[in-house]
Write a protein that holds these residues in place. Structure first.
Motif, mmCIF file in Angstrom:
data_model
loop_
_atom_site.group_PDB
_atom_site.id
_atom_site.type_symbol
_atom_site.label_atom_id
_atom_site.label_comp_id
_atom_site.label_asym_id
_atom_site.label_seq_id
_atom_site.Cartn_x
_atom_site.Cartn_y
_atom_site.Cartn_z
ATOM 1 N N UNK A 131 76.236 23.284 49.803
ATOM 2 C CA UNK A 131 75.185 22.061 50.357
ATOM 3 C C UNK A 131 75.387 22.109 51.751
ATOM 4 N N UNK A 132 74.435 22.297 52.335
ATOM 5 C CA UNK A 132 74.284 22.304 53.836
ATOM 6 C C UNK A 132 73.834 21.125 54.477
ATOM 7 N N UNK A 133 74.177 20.693 55.726
ATOM 8 C CA UNK A 133 73.930 19.492 56.307
ATOM 9 C C UNK A 133 72.409 19.356 56.477
ATOM 10 N N UNK A 134 71.725 20.339 56.536
ATOM 11 C CA UNK A 134 69.986 20.151 56.725
ATOM 12 C C UNK A 134 69.374 19.786 55.516
ATOM 13 N N UNK A 135 70.225 19.863 54.257
ATOM 14 C CA UNK A 135 69.600 19.579 52.981
ATOM 15 C C UNK A 135 69.697 20.809 52.191
ATOM 16 N N UNK A 136 69.772 21.778 52.747
ATOM 17 C CA UNK A 136 69.501 23.393 52.161
ATOM 18 C C UNK A 136 70.925 23.238 50.921
ATOM 19 N N UNK A 137 70.385 24.038 49.860
ATOM 20 C CA UNK A 137 71.441 24.231 48.774
ATOM 21 C C UNK A 137 71.402 25.601 48.152
ATOM 22 N N UNK A 138 72.380 26.408 48.350
ATOM 23 C CA UNK A 138 72.220 27.851 48.024
ATOM 24 C C UNK A 138 73.454 27.865 46.895
ATOM 25 N N UNK A 139 72.745 28.664 45.712
ATOM 26 C CA UNK A 139 73.776 28.876 44.561
ATOM 27 C C UNK A 139 74.067 30.399 44.681
ATOM 28 N N UNK A 140 75.415 30.465 44.481
ATOM 29 C CA UNK A 140 76.062 32.028 44.365
ATOM 30 C C UNK A 140 76.799 32.237 43.263
ATOM 31 N N UNK A 141 76.725 33.333 42.561
ATOM 32 C CA UNK A 141 77.510 33.955 41.670
ATOM 33 C C UNK A 141 78.798 34.519 42.126
ATOM 34 N N UNK A 142 79.791 33.940 41.737
ATOM 35 C CA UNK A 142 81.129 34.255 42.201
ATOM 36 C C UNK A 142 81.680 35.181 40.925
ATOM 37 N N UNK A 143 82.256 36.294 41.267
ATOM 38 C CA UNK A 143 83.164 36.941 40.506
ATOM 39 C C UNK A 143 84.679 36.385 40.268
ATOM 40 N N UNK A 144 85.208 36.259 39.084
ATOM 41 C CA UNK A 144 86.551 35.952 38.953
ATOM 42 C C UNK A 144 87.357 37.084 39.064
#
Ligand SMILES: [Cu+2]
Length: 147
Positions: A131-144
């Motif tokens: 979640x970024x301050x300007x209201x943008x949200x970015x979802x990322x797929x992280x590898x375990x």
């Protein structure tokens, strides 16, 4: 009368465009790479996520929080060395400079995943939303990774 309607139409169009641009915000200029999470056995209820955040926009991007379905809480933390000892503290945010990048890595910034809802096995894919301050949200797929 016709001209007035046209003006109204253009105005409404312009306002919708502005709000669209705001909702979209920085997210189209931010790229997340090398996102990974430390594998953890079921006995461990915390882990950490790491990644590279690249900001291609002409404005600074400020990461203010993170969340993930797999953890009750996600916090931004920073490791630093103090009197020869590694120390971990919550960080209010992470500033990603305009046309720059920040690496979240062991020994530095990371996203702490607290109260894990399941064990994290090597090879699993974990979605994490930034979640970024300007209201943008970015979802990322992280590898375990690891263990
Ligand atoms: Cu931490």
């Amino acid at each position: 009368m016709k001209t007035k309607n046209l003006c109204c139409f253009i105005f409404i169009f312009f306002v919708s465009f502005l709000s669209y641009a705001r909702a979209d915000g920085l997210s189209k200029d931010i790229f997340i790479s090398n996102a990974w999470v430390q594998a953890m056995p079921s006995s461990q209820k915390i882990s950490a996520a790491y990644m590279v955040i690249t900001n291609n926009s002409p404005k600074e991007a400020i990461l203010v929080s993170a969340s993930s379905d797999i953890a009750a809480t996600a916090e931004i933390h920073q490791m630093s060395e103090m009197n020869g000892m590694m120390n971990m503290a919550m960080a209010a945010n992470v500033h990603v400079p305009a046309q720059g990048k920040v690496t979240l890595q062991p020994g530095g910034f990371h996203i702490m995943l607290i109260n894990l809802k399941k064990p994290l096995n090597k090879g699993d894919i974990i979605p994490i939303t930034l979640h970024f301050q300007d209201g943008s949200n970015i979802t990322v797929n992280a590898d375990v990774r690891g263990q």
